[in-house]
Each structure stands twice: as structure tokens, then as C-alpha cells.
Design a protein around this motif. Structure first.
Motif, PDB file in Angstrom:
ATOM      1  N   PHE A  82     -13.152 -13.611 -13.704  1.00  0.00           N
ATOM      2  CA  PHE A  82     -14.567 -13.612 -13.282  1.00  0.00           C
ATOM      3  C   PHE A  82     -15.050 -12.164 -13.296  1.00  0.00           C
ATOM      4  CE2 PHE A  82     -18.096 -13.942 -10.275  1.00  0.00           C
ATOM      5  CZ  PHE A  82     -18.593 -15.214 -10.474  1.00  0.00           C
ATOM      6  N   ASP A  83     -16.240 -11.960 -13.880  1.00  0.00           N
ATOM      7  CA  ASP A  83     -16.822 -10.613 -13.890  1.00  0.00           C
ATOM      8  C   ASP A  83     -17.881 -10.522 -12.792  1.00  0.00           C
ATOM      9  OD1 ASP A  83     -18.110  -8.205 -14.316  1.00  0.00           O
ATOM     10  OD2 ASP A  83     -17.883  -8.314 -16.490  1.00  0.00           O
ATOM     11  N   GLN A  96     -21.049   2.429  -1.260  1.00  0.00           N
ATOM     12  CA  GLN A  96     -20.055   2.181  -0.207  1.00  0.00           C
ATOM     13  C   GLN A  96     -20.699   2.220   1.178  1.00  0.00           C
ATOM     14  OE1 GLN A  96     -16.648   1.615  -0.692  1.00  0.00           O
ATOM     15  NE2 GLN A  96     -17.077   1.446  -2.879  1.00  0.00           N
ATOM     16  N   ALA A 121     -13.702  -2.827  -7.163  1.00  0.00           N
ATOM     17  CA  ALA A 121     -14.658  -1.722  -7.043  1.00  0.00           C
ATOM     18  C   ALA A 121     -14.868  -1.069  -8.402  1.00  0.00           C
ATOM     19  CB  ALA A 121     -14.153  -0.686  -6.044  1.00  0.00           C
ATOM     20  N   GLY A 153      -3.895  -2.172  -8.418  1.00  0.00           N
ATOM     21  CA  GLY A 153      -3.942  -1.342  -7.224  1.00  0.00           C
ATOM     22  C   GLY A 153      -3.712  -2.088  -5.915  1.00  0.00           C
ATOM     23  N   MET A 171      -7.345   3.745  -9.162  1.00  0.00           N
ATOM     24  CA  MET A 171      -8.642   4.335  -8.821  1.00  0.00           C
ATOM     25  C   MET A 171      -8.481   5.696  -8.160  1.00  0.00           C
ATOM     26  SD  MET A 171     -11.879   3.012  -6.609  1.00  0.00           S
ATOM     27  CE  MET A 171     -12.222   1.682  -7.698  1.00  0.00           C
ATOM     28  N   SER A 184      -6.086  -7.766  -9.821  1.00  0.00           N
ATOM     29  CA  SER A 184      -5.292  -7.436 -11.008  1.00  0.00           C
ATOM     30  C   SER A 184      -4.664  -6.059 -10.912  1.00  0.00           C
ATOM     31  CB  SER A 184      -6.184  -7.498 -12.256  1.00  0.00           C
ATOM     32  OG  SER A 184      -7.213  -6.530 -12.152  1.00  0.00           O
ATOM     33  N   PRO A 205      -6.546   7.763   1.618  1.00  0.00           N
ATOM     34  CA  PRO A 205      -5.863   8.079   0.357  1.00  0.00           C
ATOM     35  C   PRO A 205      -4.595   7.245   0.173  1.00  0.00           C
ATOM     36  CG  PRO A 205      -6.265  10.045   1.706  1.00  0.00           C
ATOM     37  CD  PRO A 205      -6.542   8.868   2.571  1.00  0.00           C
ATOM     38  N   ALA A 209     -13.716  -0.418   1.774  1.00  0.00           N
ATOM     39  CA  ALA A 209     -14.712   0.624   1.531  1.00  0.00           C
ATOM     40  C   ALA A 209     -14.046   1.997   1.498  1.00  0.00           C
ATOM     41  CB  ALA A 209     -15.790   0.586   2.614  1.00  0.00           C
ATOM     42  N   GLY A 261     -10.309 -11.331 -11.066  1.00  0.00           N
ATOM     43  CA  GLY A 261     -10.468 -10.081 -11.815  1.00  0.00           C
ATOM     44  C   GLY A 261     -11.081 -10.428 -13.155  1.00  0.00           C
ATOM     45  N   ARG A 262     -11.378  -9.386 -13.954  1.00  0.00           N
ATOM     46  CA  ARG A 262     -12.043  -9.680 -15.235  1.00  0.00           C
ATOM     47  C   ARG A 262     -11.078 -10.101 -16.326  1.00  0.00           C
ATOM     48  NH1 ARG A 262     -15.226  -4.118 -15.473  1.00  0.00           N
ATOM     49  NH2 ARG A 262     -13.203  -3.570 -14.608  1.00  0.00           N
ATOM     50  N   HIS A 263      -9.816  -9.671 -16.227  1.00  0.00           N
ATOM     51  CA  HIS A 263      -8.914  -9.819 -17.374  1.00  0.00           C
ATOM     52  C   HIS A 263      -7.801 -10.810 -17.068  1.00  0.00           C
ATOM     53  CE1 HIS A 263     -10.684  -5.698 -17.688  1.00  0.00           C
ATOM     54  NE2 HIS A 263     -11.049  -6.242 -18.826  1.00  0.00           N
ATOM     55  N   PRO A 284      -9.100   2.230   3.399  1.00  0.00           N
ATOM     56  CA  PRO A 284      -7.665   2.508   3.244  1.00  0.00           C
ATOM     57  C   PRO A 284      -7.298   3.976   3.411  1.00  0.00           C
ATOM     58  CG  PRO A 284      -8.479   1.133   1.439  1.00  0.00           C
ATOM     59  CD  PRO A 284      -9.677   1.622   2.199  1.00  0.00           C
TER      60      PRO A 284
HETATM   61  N1  LIG Z   1      -6.843   3.736  -3.506  1.00  0.00           N
HETATM   62  C1  LIG Z   1      -7.446   4.423  -2.564  1.00  0.00           C
HETATM   63  O1  LIG Z   1      -7.006   5.530  -2.211  1.00  0.00           O
HETATM   64  C2  LIG Z   1      -8.674   3.878  -1.884  1.00  0.00           C
HETATM   65  C3  LIG Z   1      -9.245   4.657  -0.866  1.00  0.00           C
HETATM   66  C4  LIG Z   1     -10.374   4.165  -0.220  1.00  0.00           C
HETATM   67  C5  LIG Z   1     -10.906   2.935  -0.583  1.00  0.00           C
HETATM   68  N2  LIG Z   1     -10.328   2.208  -1.598  1.00  0.00           N
HETATM   69  C6  LIG Z   1     -10.945   0.919  -1.926  1.00  0.00           C
HETATM   70  O2  LIG Z   1      -9.934  -0.054  -2.060  1.00  0.00           O
HETATM   71  C7  LIG Z   1     -10.325  -1.021  -3.048  1.00  0.00           C
HETATM   72  C8  LIG Z   1      -9.252  -1.146  -4.102  1.00  0.00           C
HETATM   73  O3  LIG Z   1      -9.128   0.089  -4.762  1.00  0.00           O
HETATM   74  P1  LIG Z   1      -7.973   0.382  -5.824  1.00  0.00           P
HETATM   75  O4  LIG Z   1      -7.589   1.794  -5.606  1.00  0.00           O
HETATM   76  O5  LIG Z   1      -6.941  -0.676  -5.750  1.00  0.00           O
HETATM   77  O6  LIG Z   1      -8.790   0.271  -7.213  1.00  0.00           O
HETATM   78  P2  LIG Z   1      -8.293  -0.156  -8.687  1.00  0.00           P
HETATM   79  O7  LIG Z   1      -6.830  -0.017  -8.818  1.00  0.00           O
HETATM   80  O8  LIG Z   1      -9.176   0.593  -9.642  1.00  0.00           O
HETATM   81  O9  LIG Z   1      -8.662  -1.708  -8.758  1.00  0.00           O
HETATM   82  C9  LIG Z   1      -9.981  -2.118  -8.854  1.00  0.00           C
HETATM   83  C10 LIG Z   1     -10.002  -3.593  -9.110  1.00  0.00           C
HETATM   84  O10 LIG Z   1     -11.370  -4.006  -9.246  1.00  0.00           O
HETATM   85  C11 LIG Z   1     -11.444  -4.933 -10.305  1.00  0.00           C
HETATM   86  N3  LIG Z   1     -12.806  -4.940 -10.849  1.00  0.00           N
HETATM   87  C12 LIG Z   1     -13.546  -3.858 -11.198  1.00  0.00           C
HETATM   88  N4  LIG Z   1     -14.746  -4.256 -11.687  1.00  0.00           N
HETATM   89  C13 LIG Z   1     -14.756  -5.637 -11.606  1.00  0.00           C
HETATM   90  C14 LIG Z   1     -15.701  -6.628 -11.957  1.00  0.00           C
HETATM   91  N5  LIG Z   1     -16.897  -6.311 -12.491  1.00  0.00           N
HETATM   92  N6  LIG Z   1     -15.389  -7.915 -11.757  1.00  0.00           N
HETATM   93  C15 LIG Z   1     -14.175  -8.259 -11.228  1.00  0.00           C
HETATM   94  N7  LIG Z   1     -13.244  -7.365 -10.885  1.00  0.00           N
HETATM   95  C16 LIG Z   1     -13.523  -6.050 -11.074  1.00  0.00           C
HETATM   96  C17 LIG Z   1     -10.401  -4.457 -11.310  1.00  0.00           C
HETATM   97  O11 LIG Z   1      -9.968  -5.536 -12.101  1.00  0.00           O
HETATM   98  P3  LIG Z   1     -10.158  -5.655 -13.707  1.00  0.00           P
HETATM   99  O12 LIG Z   1     -10.436  -4.272 -14.236  1.00  0.00           O
HETATM  100  O13 LIG Z   1      -8.880  -6.249 -14.177  1.00  0.00           O
HETATM  101  O14 LIG Z   1     -11.319  -6.578 -13.816  1.00  0.00           O
HETATM  102  C18 LIG Z   1      -9.274  -4.016 -10.380  1.00  0.00           C
HETATM  103  O15 LIG Z   1      -8.445  -5.113 -10.089  1.00  0.00           O
HETATM  104  C19 LIG Z   1     -11.669  -0.553  -3.597  1.00  0.00           C
HETATM  105  O16 LIG Z   1     -12.690  -1.208  -2.905  1.00  0.00           O
HETATM  106  C20 LIG Z   1     -11.687   0.925  -3.254  1.00  0.00           C
HETATM  107  O17 LIG Z   1     -13.002   1.446  -3.136  1.00  0.00           O
HETATM  108  C21 LIG Z   1      -9.236   2.656  -2.248  1.00  0.00           C
END
Ligand SMILES: NC(=O)c1ccc[n+]([C@@H]2O[C@H](COP(=O)([O-])OP(=O)(O)OC[C@H]3O[C@@H](n4cnc5c(N)ncnc54)[C@H](OP(=O)(O)O)[C@@H]3O)[C@@H](O)[C@H]2O)c1
Length: 247
Positions: free
Chosen positions: A62-63, A162, A94, A16, A196, A14, A191, A144, A36-38, A189
Motif C-alpha cells: 500500500f502506498d 512531525q 515516514a 528499520g 532513515m 518493510s 537516535p 515522531a 509498505g510499498r514494496h 525513538p
Molecule cells: N531511526 C531513528 O533514529 C528515528 C528517530 C526518530 C524518529 N524515527 C521515526 O521512526 C519511524 C521509523 O523510522 P525508520 O528509521 O525505521 O525509517 P526507515 O527505515 O526509512 O523506514 C521507513 C518505512 O516507511 C515506509 N514508507 C515510506 N514511504 C511510504 C509510503 N508512501 N507508503 C507506505 N510506506 C512507506 C518504508 O517502506 P517502503 O519504502 O518499503 O515502502 C519503510 O518501511 C519514522 O516515523 C521515523 O520518523 C526514527
């Protein structure tokens, strides 16, 4: 269309990085299951994919933090019943715990982070294994954080969840090393601009960060036929980010 006929489940679809990856996979021909949850947010991704000309996705509200084994099994059974196959999982959901010293962290924050970041990827992958093992060429990609490789001060329960996730991926890979049709890898990934990232690093200038689009070749490679035969790897793309740039 190298993903034509493939079904890929994307958690965290949903928002990022998961959202961008889901769209790219659908444009490459995959039937993407958006988890995703929503539901409303997933509807938006669904519409976006169709408007861009991608293959029709499936919405899966799904949560991950609330589910138990029977619910993960039911999810896998739904995939088997409705789609008949599963060729890959991208774990991109995450839960972040705000940065603080350990003495300020609480069990409920750790429970939420470990449930979403570690236990759910384990339980979901475990429940889907029969489907993945039935595929001709299946890939599981865990997402991760850099802090999983080197858990540092203030990253607390988030960093440790992680670190355990990376170890989990290595275990799956080791236990399935005899199966050339099933691989398990980890993408760190680095930065990248996302909701997030803006929470974990509020001082950064978002416009200076690499865009999620720059990661798409990595998702397509490690979830698709190009990475066949490669398992147990940790992929760390260098997207050329300069953290000292503040303009
Ligand atoms: N962005 C970066 O710079 C970066 C760097 C290193 C690693 N990562 C990794 O890349 C991945 C994606 O990160 P992002 O930056 O895209 O994060 P994000 O934008 O915060 O997205 C997180 C996603 O997780 C879902 N989520 C959270 N809790 C959940 C639950 N209980 N059940 C189902 N879905 C859930 C959220 O969906 P809903 O809230 O709609 O449920 C959302 O779609 C993560 O594993 C993060 O650790 C990101």
C-alpha cells in the motif's frame, strides 16, 4: 504471548524500526499486518517472522502517499473482512526530506513528506476507528521525531510535518478521552540505527547508535495491555546514546 488474538497494523513494516517492531509483535503472538510499498520487501519480513517462530503475518502492499479516502476506507474494510478485528496501529512509515534551508526546499518535497508523515496517519486512523472502537483494548502509536517537538533550522517541511503529527495524536487522544478502551500515544525513538537515521545523520558511526532491539520493550508496552488507560502521552526513551563518541 500477551498479544495472542490481537491484530496489529504496522506501517513502514518493510524496514528499520517498523520491521523490528512487527517481528517482536508477531513473536508476542500478534497477527501483524505488514504495510509498505514494496511487496518483495514485505515478503522478506514475512519469511523472517515465520522463521523466527512468530504468528503468521498478513502482507498489505500500500502506498500511503498516493491513497485517498476511498482507498483508506477499502483498506479498513479488507481488515474487517479478512481478520474481523483490529487492536492497534503502529505508524512507523515516514518520508524524509533532505536537510536544507527553506529557500532550497520545494513544494513537491513538502507534499510527499506531509502526505506520508501526517495526512496518511490521520486518514488511516480515521478509516480504522470503527474497528478500533470495537476492540476491547486498542492502542494507536504514532512515531515522531525529536524535531517535531522543536522544529529547527534546516529540518524544514520534515520537522513541521512531525510537529503536526504530534499535535494530531494529541487531538485524537483528546477527542476519545471518554473511551478507556482506546488510546493514542506518540513514541519519539531518539537516535536509533536504521536506514532513515543513516540518511538524516550521515556523519554518525552507525555501530555507536542504539540498536532497534533496544526499542522493542517500548513498542510492546505502548501497543499492548500494559499501557491500558494511558492516552495523549509523548514517550521519549533514553537509550543512553552518547553523540560525542566517535570511535
Ligand atoms: N531511526 C531513528 O533514529 C528515528 C528517530 C526518530 C524518529 N524515527 C521515526 O521512526 C519511524 C521509523 O523510522 P525508520 O528509521 O525505521 O525509517 P526507515 O527505515 O526509512 O523506514 C521507513 C518505512 O516507511 C515506509 N514508507 C515510506 N514511504 C511510504 C509510503 N508512501 N507508503 C507506505 N510506506 C512507506 C518504508 O517502506 P517502503 O519504502 O518499503 O515502502 C519503510 O518501511 C519514522 O516515523 C521515523 O520518523 C526514527
Amino acid at each position: 504471548m500477551e498479544f495472542a488474538d490481537r491484530v496489529i497494523l504496522v506501517t513502514g513494516a518493510s524496514s528499520g524500526l517498523g520491521r523490528h517492531a512487527a517481528r517482536a509483535l508477531a513473536l508476542a503472538g500478534a497477527t501483524v499486518v505488514l504495510l509498505g510499498r514494496h511487496e518483495k520487501r514485505l515478503d522478506g519480513v514475512y519469511d523472517d517472522i515465520l522463521a523466527a517462530g512468530g504468528a503468521q503475518p498478513v502482507i498489505m502492499p500500500f502506498d500511503l502517499a498516493e491513497a485517498d479516502d476511498p482507498r483508506f476506507n477499502a483498506l479498513a474494510a479488507t481488515l474487517a473482512h479478512q481478520l474481523g478485528r483490529l487492536d492497534g496501529i503502529l505508524h512507523s512509515a515516514a518520508q524524509f526530506i533532505k536537510l536544507s534551508k527553506l529557500e532550497h526546499q520545494r513544494l513537491k518535497h513538502w507534499e510527499a513528506a506531509f502526505a506520508t508523515n501526517l495526512m496518511a496517519p490521520f486518514a488511516l486512523t480515521r478509516a480504522c476507528l470503527p474497528l478500533l472502537e470495537g476492540a476491547e483494548d486498542a492502542a494507536v502509536l504514532f512515531s515522531a521525531e525529536e524535531h517535531g517537538l522543536n522544529p529547527g533550522p534546516y529540518w524544514g517541511g520534515f520537522g513541521l510535518s512531525q510537529a503536526a503529527l504530534i499535535a494530531l495524536a494529541e487531538l485524537f487522544a483528546a477527542e476519545h478521552q471518554d473511551n478507556p478502551n482506546l488510546r493514542f500515544n506518540v513514541l519519539i525513538p531518539g537516535p536509533v540505527s536504521s536506514p532513515m537515521r543513516h540518511r538524516t545523520h550521515p556523519g554518525e558511526v552507525p555501530e555507536n547508535l542504539p540498536k532497534p532491539e533496544s526499542l522493542l520493550p517500548f513498542y510492546l508496552t505502548w501497543l499492548g495491555p500494559q499501557s491500558r488507560g494511558r492516552s495523549g502521552e509523548v514517550i521519549r526513551p533514553d537509550l543512553g546514546y552518547d553523540p560525542s563518541r566517535q570511535d
